[in-house]
Design a protein around this motif. Sequence first.
Motif, PDB file in Angstrom:
ATOM      1  N   GLY A  34      74.281 -28.988  97.531  1.00  0.00           N
ATOM      2  CA  GLY A  34      74.055 -29.270  96.125  1.00  0.00           C
ATOM      3  C   GLY A  34      73.758 -28.019  95.319  1.00  0.00           C
ATOM      4  O   GLY A  34      73.613 -26.923  95.858  1.00  0.00           O
ATOM      5  N   ARG A  35      73.657 -28.187  94.009  1.00  0.00           N
ATOM      6  CA  ARG A  35      73.390 -27.057  93.127  1.00  0.00           C
ATOM      7  C   ARG A  35      71.897 -26.747  93.122  1.00  0.00           C
ATOM      8  O   ARG A  35      71.084 -27.645  92.885  1.00  0.00           O
ATOM      9  CB  ARG A  35      73.865 -27.371  91.707  1.00  0.00           C
ATOM     10  N   PRO A  36      71.503 -25.506  93.356  1.00  0.00           N
ATOM     11  CA  PRO A  36      70.083 -25.160  93.335  1.00  0.00           C
ATOM     12  C   PRO A  36      69.525 -25.206  91.914  1.00  0.00           C
ATOM     13  O   PRO A  36      70.279 -25.133  90.937  1.00  0.00           O
ATOM     14  CB  PRO A  36      70.050 -23.732  93.894  1.00  0.00           C
ATOM     15  N   ALA A  37      68.224 -25.324  91.809  1.00  0.00           N
ATOM     16  CA  ALA A  37      67.578 -25.459  90.497  1.00  0.00           C
ATOM     17  C   ALA A  37      67.729 -24.212  89.644  1.00  0.00           C
ATOM     18  O   ALA A  37      67.686 -24.294  88.409  1.00  0.00           O
ATOM     19  CB  ALA A  37      66.092 -25.795  90.684  1.00  0.00           C
ATOM     20  N   LEU A  38      67.886 -23.042  90.277  1.00  0.00           N
ATOM     21  CA  LEU A  38      68.048 -21.786  89.546  1.00  0.00           C
ATOM     22  C   LEU A  38      69.270 -21.049  90.083  1.00  0.00           C
ATOM     23  O   LEU A  38      69.476 -20.990  91.301  1.00  0.00           O
ATOM     24  CB  LEU A  38      66.817 -20.884  89.713  1.00  0.00           C
ATOM     25  N   ASN A  39      70.052 -20.459  89.173  1.00  0.00           N
ATOM     26  CA  ASN A  39      71.160 -19.625  89.608  1.00  0.00           C
ATOM     27  C   ASN A  39      70.702 -18.167  89.712  1.00  0.00           C
ATOM     28  O   ASN A  39      69.535 -17.856  89.440  1.00  0.00           O
ATOM     29  CB  ASN A  39      72.358 -19.774  88.670  1.00  0.00           C
ATOM     30  N   ASP A  40      71.619 -17.282  90.073  1.00  0.00           N
ATOM     31  CA  ASP A  40      71.244 -15.888  90.304  1.00  0.00           C
ATOM     32  C   ASP A  40      70.656 -15.239  89.057  1.00  0.00           C
ATOM     33  O   ASP A  40      69.657 -14.505  89.140  1.00  0.00           O
ATOM     34  CB  ASP A  40      72.455 -15.083  90.776  1.00  0.00           C
ATOM     35  N   GLN A  41      71.258 -15.480  87.910  1.00  0.00           N
ATOM     36  CA  GLN A  41      70.756 -14.879  86.672  1.00  0.00           C
ATOM     37  C   GLN A  41      69.369 -15.405  86.335  1.00  0.00           C
ATOM     38  O   GLN A  41      68.477 -14.653  85.907  1.00  0.00           O
ATOM     39  CB  GLN A  41      71.700 -15.165  85.512  1.00  0.00           C
ATOM     40  N   GLU A  42      69.164 -16.691  86.538  1.00  0.00           N
ATOM     41  CA  GLU A  42      67.859 -17.284  86.244  1.00  0.00           C
ATOM     42  C   GLU A  42      66.792 -16.764  87.197  1.00  0.00           C
ATOM     43  O   GLU A  42      65.643 -16.531  86.797  1.00  0.00           O
ATOM     44  CB  GLU A  42      67.973 -18.807  86.305  1.00  0.00           C
ATOM     45  N   ILE A  43      67.142 -16.559  88.446  1.00  0.00           N
ATOM     46  CA  ILE A  43      66.200 -15.968  89.403  1.00  0.00           C
ATOM     47  C   ILE A  43      65.806 -14.570  88.939  1.00  0.00           C
ATOM     48  O   ILE A  43      64.616 -14.204  88.945  1.00  0.00           O
ATOM     49  CB  ILE A  43      66.820 -15.929  90.809  1.00  0.00           C
ATOM     50  N   ALA A  44      66.775 -13.786  88.501  1.00  0.00           N
ATOM     51  CA  ALA A  44      66.486 -12.440  88.013  1.00  0.00           C
ATOM     52  C   ALA A  44      65.567 -12.490  86.795  1.00  0.00           C
ATOM     53  O   ALA A  44      64.661 -11.641  86.639  1.00  0.00           O
ATOM     54  CB  ALA A  44      67.785 -11.712  87.669  1.00  0.00           C
ATOM     55  N   ASP A  45      65.743 -13.478  85.931  1.00  0.00           N
ATOM     56  CA  ASP A  45      64.893 -13.609  84.753  1.00  0.00           C
ATOM     57  C   ASP A  45      63.458 -13.954  85.149  1.00  0.00           C
ATOM     58  O   ASP A  45      62.501 -13.399  84.587  1.00  0.00           O
ATOM     59  CB  ASP A  45      65.444 -14.687  83.826  1.00  0.00           C
ATOM     60  N   VAL A  46      63.285 -14.865  86.099  1.00  0.00           N
ATOM     61  CA  VAL A  46      61.932 -15.223  86.541  1.00  0.00           C
ATOM     62  C   VAL A  46      61.254 -14.018  87.187  1.00  0.00           C
ATOM     63  O   VAL A  46      60.064 -13.761  86.950  1.00  0.00           O
ATOM     64  CB  VAL A  46      61.967 -16.419  87.513  1.00  0.00           C
ATOM     65  N   VAL A  47      61.984 -13.265  87.991  1.00  0.00           N
ATOM     66  CA  VAL A  47      61.418 -12.067  88.608  1.00  0.00           C
ATOM     67  C   VAL A  47      60.979 -11.083  87.530  1.00  0.00           C
ATOM     68  O   VAL A  47      59.907 -10.464  87.627  1.00  0.00           O
ATOM     69  CB  VAL A  47      62.428 -11.411  89.572  1.00  0.00           C
ATOM     70  N   ALA A  48      61.782 -10.919  86.489  1.00  0.00           N
ATOM     71  CA  ALA A  48      61.403 -10.025  85.396  1.00  0.00           C
ATOM     72  C   ALA A  48      60.098 -10.488  84.757  1.00  0.00           C
ATOM     73  O   ALA A  48      59.219  -9.663  84.442  1.00  0.00           O
ATOM     74  CB  ALA A  48      62.516  -9.980  84.349  1.00  0.00           C
ATOM     75  N   PHE A  49      59.952 -11.797  84.570  1.00  0.00           N
ATOM     76  CA  PHE A  49      58.690 -12.296  84.024  1.00  0.00           C
ATOM     77  C   PHE A  49      57.525 -12.019  84.964  1.00  0.00           C
ATOM     78  O   PHE A  49      56.442 -11.604  84.526  1.00  0.00           O
ATOM     79  CB  PHE A  49      58.778 -13.794  83.734  1.00  0.00           C
ATOM     80  N   LEU A  50      57.719 -12.229  86.251  1.00  0.00           N
ATOM     81  CA  LEU A  50      56.622 -12.023  87.202  1.00  0.00           C
ATOM     82  C   LEU A  50      56.128 -10.582  87.187  1.00  0.00           C
ATOM     83  O   LEU A  50      54.943 -10.328  87.454  1.00  0.00           O
ATOM     84  CB  LEU A  50      57.079 -12.422  88.605  1.00  0.00           C
ATOM     85  N   HIS A  51      56.993  -9.656  86.848  1.00  0.00           N
ATOM     86  CA  HIS A  51      56.561  -8.256  86.739  1.00  0.00           C
ATOM     87  C   HIS A  51      55.620  -8.041  85.556  1.00  0.00           C
ATOM     88  O   HIS A  51      54.883  -7.044  85.538  1.00  0.00           O
ATOM     89  CB  HIS A  51      57.781  -7.337  86.627  1.00  0.00           C
ATOM     90  N   THR A  52      55.612  -8.950  84.597  1.00  0.00           N
ATOM     91  CA  THR A  52      54.682  -8.804  83.470  1.00  0.00           C
ATOM     92  C   THR A  52      53.262  -9.175  83.853  1.00  0.00           C
ATOM     93  O   THR A  52      52.336  -9.009  83.052  1.00  0.00           O
ATOM     94  CB  THR A  52      55.105  -9.682  82.271  1.00  0.00           C
ATOM     95  N   LEU A  53      53.044  -9.669  85.070  1.00  0.00           N
ATOM     96  CA  LEU A  53      51.714 -10.070  85.522  1.00  0.00           C
ATOM     97  C   LEU A  53      50.981  -8.941  86.246  1.00  0.00           C
ATOM     98  O   LEU A  53      49.884  -9.147  86.761  1.00  0.00           O
ATOM     99  CB  LEU A  53      51.827 -11.287  86.443  1.00  0.00           C
ATOM    100  N   THR A  54      51.563  -7.754  86.262  1.00  0.00           N
ATOM    101  CA  THR A  54      50.941  -6.611  86.926  1.00  0.00           C
ATOM    102  C   THR A  54      49.940  -5.945  85.993  1.00  0.00           C
ATOM    103  O   THR A  54      50.277  -5.600  84.851  1.00  0.00           O
ATOM    104  CB  THR A  54      52.012  -5.589  87.349  1.00  0.00           C
ATOM    105  N   ASP A  55      48.726  -5.759  86.450  1.00  0.00           N
ATOM    106  CA  ASP A  55      47.692  -5.111  85.645  1.00  0.00           C
ATOM    107  C   ASP A  55      48.045  -3.653  85.364  1.00  0.00           C
ATOM    108  O   ASP A  55      48.784  -3.012  86.124  1.00  0.00           O
ATOM    109  CB  ASP A  55      46.343  -5.165  86.368  1.00  0.00           C
TER     110      ASP A  55
END
Length: 424
Positions: free
Chosen positions: A388-409
């Motif tokens: 089946g189709r996963p909930a996130l595609n490659d571009q969306e995964i890259a976007d979430v990772v970019a957001f997670l980098h904003t959580l670094t002190d």
Amino acid sequence: MKRIYVALAAALLLACQKSPTLPAAATAAAASAPAAYAPLPHQPSVAVLTALGRAMFSEPSLSASGRQSCASCHNPGNAYGPANRLAVQLGGGDGATPGTRAAPSLKYLQTVPPFSEHYHDDDGDDSVDAGPTGGYDWDGRARSAHEQARGPLLSPREMGNRDDAAVVARLRAGPLAPRFRQAFGDDIFDHPDAAMRGALMALEVFQQSPADFYPYTSKYDAYLRKQARLTPREARGLALFNDAAKGNCASCHISKIAQGGAFPQFTDYGLINLGVPRNGKLAVNADPNYFDLGLCGPERTDLSGQRDYCGRFRTPSLRNVALRRVYFHNGRFDSLEQVLRFYVQRDTAPQKWYPRKADGSVHKFDDQPAGLDANVNLEAPFGGRPGGRPALNDQEIADVVAFLHTLTDGYPGVKSDIRTGARP
């Protein structure tokens, strides 16, 4: 002896009064000592306890090997997590005994509630039972930071002391003895139980230091204070992070400011079974009959009979998550991209993550005994059928990772109230 116990309790109570951000667990620990005893003249201030705890945290002479300190696994320069890429750290009396679980970050633990099987959130609908929640360590077994600080000192896979007396003996013979006596009194080592309590108190108070452990200085904190803007990619990642039909990350890693104004910790403190694949690199997993089942053992023993709890581990904060070298309790993955791909492909492409059985079928959830599949979480982004189709595609995964980098002190120019994270 009784006078010393009360002095230590009074010191921690004083710390709580002067620093309202110290957790309720610290207040409870101090209040548990008898209140009728007269205090000693030496009642350490928060500053003294913090400085002593900081020195103890980096002191290798407190370990059986003489080569390992708390900072060896919880590096201050790496968000108080490991700076290496080992799935588990080495310790013990020989300094080479492998652990069984990945060392977590010690940052942003100041509001962890004591463990409860039936947790009701006061910041929302308190009629909802959130189930097993809270506690320290991956399985929530330590009830407070005070109790958690004792575990590594005595673990045969960590600092390797055989008992409290061995810790106190190392303190008495080590370079910190003069400072310890100055803080707690010249006769503190005549009372080993009180000395151990003082040692744990110093470590606990140090780990409640806002500037060190919960500064709220990430780009996301600046964004919440309207001091910075997210890039288009980061903003898309945040939207996906919050979207219940996509990443659904915020269902466990809360991203919004609380009703009282406190900034998010990016965890709901719950314990959950994610079906993480077995890590064949762990020495303990050479035994095919060994399973780390978190809440129901083997490290935690009081809930071993609760079969529906098996495989549950505490949801960590995602603050500074981009600094980590390995992920999950067993260190199975070594990048955020891998973690997110596992989340969205665990059920749609299980062959990518699990081994095959002798008959060629995929052995899903291979790090727990048969019969526990019902314990594994199926909420988005999990779920779906193979192919089946996963909930996130490659571009969306890259976007979430970019957001997670904003959580670094350490975002340049961020201004904050380091006690609460709230808007100034």
